[in-house]
Design an enzyme around this catalytic site. Sequence first.
Site, short mmCIF file in Angstrom:
data_model
loop_
_atom_site.label_atom_id
_atom_site.label_comp_id
_atom_site.label_asym_id
_atom_site.label_seq_id
_atom_site.Cartn_x
_atom_site.Cartn_y
_atom_site.Cartn_z
N GLU A 245 45.39 31.80 41.55
CA GLU A 245 44.37 32.11 42.56
C GLU A 245 43.17 32.77 41.87
OE1 GLU A 245 44.11 31.48 45.70
OE2 GLU A 245 46.13 30.91 46.36
N ASP B 123 39.15 27.60 44.92
CA ASP B 123 40.43 27.89 45.58
C ASP B 123 41.15 26.59 45.93
OD1 ASP B 123 42.47 29.19 46.92
OD2 ASP B 123 41.33 29.44 48.76
N ASP C 69 46.39 22.27 48.82
CA ASP C 69 45.63 22.18 50.06
C ASP C 69 44.38 23.03 50.01
OD1 ASP C 69 47.57 24.33 50.07
OD2 ASP C 69 47.06 24.72 52.17
N HIS D 168 36.75 29.35 50.62
CA HIS D 168 36.59 28.99 52.03
C HIS D 168 35.13 28.94 52.49
CE1 HIS D 168 40.89 30.81 52.87
NE2 HIS D 168 40.86 29.98 51.83
N GLU E 255 49.63 26.19 51.52
CA GLU E 255 49.44 27.60 51.17
C GLU E 255 48.48 28.25 52.15
OE1 GLU E 255 47.53 31.10 49.30
OE2 GLU E 255 46.60 29.24 50.00
N GLU E 256 47.46 27.50 52.56
CA GLU E 256 46.45 28.07 53.44
C GLU E 256 47.00 28.34 54.84
OE1 GLU E 256 43.90 29.17 52.30
OE2 GLU E 256 43.18 27.99 50.60
N HIS F 139 48.21 25.63 44.51
CA HIS F 139 48.41 24.89 45.75
C HIS F 139 47.41 23.75 45.84
CE1 HIS F 139 44.93 26.80 47.83
NE2 HIS F 139 45.33 27.93 47.28
#
Length: 387
Positions: free
Chosen positions: A165, A105, A75, A360, A137-138, A73
């Site tokens: 991931e 990530d 984002d 994150h 995705e987030e 992903h």
Amino acid sequence: MPQRLSARQILDHLVSFPTVSRDSNLALVDWVEAYLNGWGVTAHRVYNADRTKAALYAHIGPEVAGGVILSGHSDVVPVDGQDWSSDPWVVTERDGRLYGRGTCDMKGFNALALAAVPLALEAGVKRPLQIALSYDEELGCIGAQPMIAAMAAGLPRAAAVVVGEPSQMKMVNGHKGGHGFRVQVEGFEVHSSLAHTGVSAIMEGAKLIDWANRRNAENAAARPTPLAAMFTPPWTTLHVGTIQGGSAENITARDCHFGFGFRVVPGEDPLEWVARLRDEAARLEAGMQAVRPEAGITLEEVYYVPPLVPEPAGAAEALVRRLTGDNGTMVVSYGTEAGQFQLEGYSAVVCGPGDIAQAHQPDEYLEISQFEAGWRFMQALVEDLAA
């Protein structure tokens, strides 16, 4: 000949685009498309409704079935309010780590996948390599499903999907599903001294939240199935992370809204949990409307991420075990687009560089050793596709 970029150089470019989910990712998509076009590879876009974001996919190699999809992903989560010791939008190398938002990530994996494209072209792969890059995705894997449907309809069917991931390059063959709702509770305002004549949206919403607490306690106390027992925790969880509402301490709240999410273990029917939520909301609503007919509860589905169910004889699991030598079994409680690929009929697993614990976080990083392990994986994959 196009300019050859290393995986690290590609990572520098990808991280430089602040593709926070609330914003557009089109600048990054433009760059990736130009990179692929430079190698003679046609990229296809799948836009969101207002065309401010796009997923991108591409096919490298012969027009035959049996290839491998590398899925990631584009984002990332925000950096707002986080204390970073370096610019989050610039890859900074120190102490054997690559710091920057998304390095772990999961732009690290995306960079490796894109760096594998010229390798596949030069090796003359006999089975194709396919690249899949989603958005949002987030926010609940929102951008992946339309992309997957387009790939299934327009490309030769791949034999395996590897979702990159962060798993420390270990093979993950199962994860929980996710289902998210926006709950809107409409009450009726009166002075709190006459609360019995009004409806407090906050207090009624709290009843639905308490219902979730009680279901969590029941699930935790129940004996898990063998499949559920593989997970931590080994039960379906219900969660409310944010709540807003009300206007004053002495007025029954006219409105209350909150997010409501499920993380469902494989083997349980997510739709059954949704039905139970709707039934409880309807029961509470009936009591509210007995006081004020205009009161009510609305449930809006925000996302659905199907679980990834282990495939002991699956092509994706066999591929990743062969390339990594990993004979272990690992499942995770977060969700990915691997479950969406599986629902579309693909064999899928999760395997990528980095530790999910770094995702994150402020000063998010990817160990260089993990990046190098990911590159060895890509080299082995290309060799496998060329054999």
